[in-house]
Design an enzyme around this catalytic site. Structure first.
Site, mmCIF file in Angstrom:
data_model
loop_
_atom_site.group_PDB
_atom_site.id
_atom_site.type_symbol
_atom_site.label_atom_id
_atom_site.label_comp_id
_atom_site.label_asym_id
_atom_site.label_seq_id
_atom_site.Cartn_x
_atom_site.Cartn_y
_atom_site.Cartn_z
ATOM 1 N N VAL A 14 13.208 27.377 27.592
ATOM 2 C CA VAL A 14 14.127 28.318 28.175
ATOM 3 C C VAL A 14 13.326 29.815 28.090
ATOM 4 O O VAL A 14 14.265 30.640 28.469
ATOM 5 C CB VAL A 14 15.594 28.220 27.698
ATOM 6 C CG1 VAL A 14 16.144 26.976 27.984
ATOM 7 C CG2 VAL A 14 15.613 28.376 26.236
ATOM 8 N N LYS A 38 7.907 31.648 12.455
ATOM 9 C CA LYS A 38 8.202 30.669 13.387
ATOM 10 C C LYS A 38 8.258 29.243 12.152
ATOM 11 O O LYS A 38 7.109 29.047 11.854
ATOM 12 C CB LYS A 38 7.128 30.407 14.221
ATOM 13 C CG LYS A 38 7.140 28.944 15.189
ATOM 14 C CD LYS A 38 8.186 29.073 16.203
ATOM 15 C CE LYS A 38 7.972 27.867 17.103
ATOM 16 N NZ LYS A 38 9.161 28.087 18.190
#
EC number: 6.3.3.3
Length: 253
Positions: A14, A38
């Protein structure tokens, strides 16, 4: 934005990484120091650039990046860790790493993997559990087209049920020729999400040359996210479909 902000998505693909880069760019332009964490990178081999490296490439070398674990198969972090015979990344480790980065940076962006409730370990822990430990605010990255209202509403409802505040929703990739559903979603997303629509990134933003990306990124985000997009305090106007303007003259359009 300051402190620790968790960037999650309504699903995979997305635009979380590109939105994270845009948020980092806007913060740097505002004079803030930025780190990107991350926790779990999946589907990328050792030596290959992961999402954190992509963020730094787009936003600039001033971004500090950190990655806690890397698993070779493109699966949910818990599944990828199990199949690789590697240790999973648990919420307390994510929270500890984010806090250490926050000690030296004005803004820490924690980019999730997939959607909010993707499992990170065999006990079913998710990014939401790490966000709760951190008492972090969140930004939800959503798709633009048909089906996004339900996915976004489910994500923000899950955040509210866990006592987590969502700053707003950002559309990760808005097409150059939006259909009726996509145009209507600009007005309907804030109502479905229960929070403002604070950014719209044009399709192809991640393919820009870094200098062009940095020049355009703040214009895609509302002031609440450190950007300079025109509009009311609620972010993006419901009838505003001119999101491609930030890419004009760059070769993408």
């Amino acid at each position: 934005m300051r402190g620790i902000v968790v960037v999650t998505g309504t699903g995979t693909e997305v635009g979380k990484t590109v939105v994270t880069a845009a948020l980092a760019t806007a913060a740097l332009a505002g004079g803030r120091s930025v780190a990107v964490l991350k926790p779990a990178q999946t589907g990328v081999a050792d030596g290959e650039p992961g999402d954190a490296e992509r963020v730094r490439e787009m936003a600039g070398e001033d971004v500090t990046i950190a990655e806690l674990a890397r698993y070779p198969e493109p699966l949910a972090p818990a599944t990828a860790a199990r199949r690789a015979g590697m240790e999973p990344v648990r919420p307390d480790r994510i929270a500890g790493a984010a806090r250490r980065l926050a000690a030296d940076h004005d803004l820490v962006l924690v980019e999730g993997a997939g959607g909010l409730l993707v499992r990170y370990d065999e006990e079913g822990a998710t990014l939401a559990d790490a966000a709760r430990l951190l008492e972090a605010e969140t930004v939800v990255v959503a798709a633009a087209g048909l089906g996004t209202l339900n996915a976004t509403a489910l994500t923000t409802e899950a955040l509210r049920n866990r006592g987590l505040r969502t700053l707003g929703v950002v559309i990760g990739s808005f097409p150059t020729a939006p259909d009726l559903a996509t145009r209507c979603n600009l007005a309907d997303l804030p109502e479905a999400a229960g929070c403002p629509l604070l950014g719209v990134l044009p399709a192809g933003a991640g393919a820009l040359e870094p200098a062009d990306f940095r020049a355009a990124a703040p214009s895609w985000l509302a002031g609440e996210l450190g950007g300079c997009r025109s509009g009311s305090a609620s972010g993006v106007h419901g009838d505003d479909v001119s999101v491609s303007s930030g890419l004009r003259g760059t070769g993408v359009f």
